[in-house]
Scaffold this motif. Sequence first.
Motif, short mmCIF file in Angstrom:
data_model
loop_
_atom_site.label_atom_id
_atom_site.label_comp_id
_atom_site.label_asym_id
_atom_site.label_seq_id
_atom_site.Cartn_x
_atom_site.Cartn_y
_atom_site.Cartn_z
N UNK A 65 0.83 -1.20 0.00
CA UNK A 65 0.00 0.00 0.00
C UNK A 65 0.87 1.26 0.00
N UNK A 66 2.04 1.16 0.65
CA UNK A 66 2.91 2.33 0.70
C UNK A 66 3.45 2.66 -0.68
N UNK A 67 4.04 1.68 -1.36
CA UNK A 67 4.64 1.98 -2.66
C UNK A 67 3.56 2.28 -3.70
N UNK A 94 5.34 10.39 -7.62
CA UNK A 94 5.64 11.60 -6.85
C UNK A 94 5.19 11.41 -5.41
N UNK A 95 5.81 12.16 -4.52
CA UNK A 95 5.37 12.18 -3.13
C UNK A 95 4.37 13.32 -2.99
N UNK A 96 3.10 13.02 -3.13
CA UNK A 96 2.06 14.04 -3.09
C UNK A 96 1.86 14.56 -1.67
N UNK A 97 1.19 15.71 -1.51
CA UNK A 97 0.88 16.19 -0.16
C UNK A 97 0.11 15.16 0.67
N UNK A 98 -0.74 14.37 0.00
CA UNK A 98 -1.50 13.34 0.71
C UNK A 98 -0.55 12.30 1.29
N UNK A 110 12.43 -0.51 -2.70
CA UNK A 110 13.63 -0.46 -3.54
C UNK A 110 14.36 0.86 -3.31
N UNK A 111 15.65 0.89 -3.59
CA UNK A 111 16.46 2.07 -3.32
C UNK A 111 15.89 3.32 -3.98
N UNK A 112 15.45 3.20 -5.23
CA UNK A 112 14.94 4.38 -5.93
C UNK A 112 13.66 4.91 -5.26
N UNK A 113 12.84 3.99 -4.73
CA UNK A 113 11.62 4.41 -4.05
C UNK A 113 11.93 5.00 -2.67
N UNK A 114 12.97 4.48 -2.02
CA UNK A 114 13.38 5.06 -0.74
C UNK A 114 13.81 6.51 -0.92
N UNK A 115 14.53 6.79 -1.99
CA UNK A 115 14.95 8.18 -2.24
C UNK A 115 13.73 9.06 -2.50
N UNK A 116 12.77 8.54 -3.24
CA UNK A 116 11.56 9.31 -3.53
C UNK A 116 10.79 9.59 -2.24
N UNK A 117 10.78 8.63 -1.33
CA UNK A 117 10.04 8.78 -0.08
C UNK A 117 10.86 9.43 1.03
#
Length: 330
Positions: free
Chosen positions: A62-64, A216-220, A253-260
């Motif tokens: 659900x997070x990713x 993207x990391x949206x405001x939500x 994944x590393x790329x998603x960790x950077x995004x988050x």
Amino acid sequence: MKTNPIAKRFEQSFDAEIRSRFFKGLDFAGPAGDPGWFGPGSAVWYVHSHLPTLILGLVSAAYIEGLDPSISWMGYDHSRLAERVDGVPTGNFDPEGGAVRLAHSISFFIGTAYGSTASAEKLARTVRAMHHTVKGTRPDGLAYDADDPEWLRWNYATVVWGLATAHERYHRRPLHDIDRYYREFVRVGEALGGTDLPTTKAETAECLESYLPRLALTPIKAAQTGPNLRDSKAKAWEPGSEFMDWAARDMLPKWAQRLALYQPPNPVKLRLRRTSLWFALNALHEATGPLKEYRQAQKRAAGKKANPFISTAPTAPDPILTREEIEATA
């Protein structure tokens, strides 16, 4: 033979809070000889029998999933995850709504794994019907549609990734051939209308990263992440808590960790956290054992082998129902 008090308490709690509310109409005990969608000896039966890692996998999925802005707005506009006052979203996470969503997910992934063939098909029809109602427009003017093939592929990849990754990292005895799980699980994705789905761990990782330009990391999402959860009312092991947020982001994944904007703790603390979580998840599983639905399925399908793969893709259009009609028949 003495009854394990932890198992007894867990069974009572699970029955009152989840089984009695979200397992209605599902058959695990019959008909005799029906292996369901997967059957004994399948990778899906093995992975889903460990409920603690299954739940962690769903939270991580659900997070990713929510890194897709359209998914964020689908949840904000249509789901119980968003706190509402007089029907208007406040921007806060609703712990009770999150618990209801998680319970529905548990019902789906236990039901499609261990339920009779008819029960698995019923669950898939219900989820497809719900997806048909999720359509709208984001604040930036872009339309979203839960029936969009690209969205279905993304959604499927996040779920199978979350369940398989939690199993590999935290199960006491993980599968040696995790790709067997990825291959089998495609049946679930196809039943929900997905097409061109990844069938291996490598394909799934590639699929997820290919969506990066649209994420993207949206405001939500930001409001439900990291430091913003320090005042959360959710308990440590519940979705929406600071610890579960860490556990989910730590699996990304590393790329998603950077995004988050995930910053892992120092190596010693990281190892301590992961080890503690490993012990907690496996201790809970050892104390409670598999759900009775798993045991019922074992008895129902005794002597049968894992079901050979047969496509579960819908063969005819679904009737269009309102959310009220769907919930009345679920």
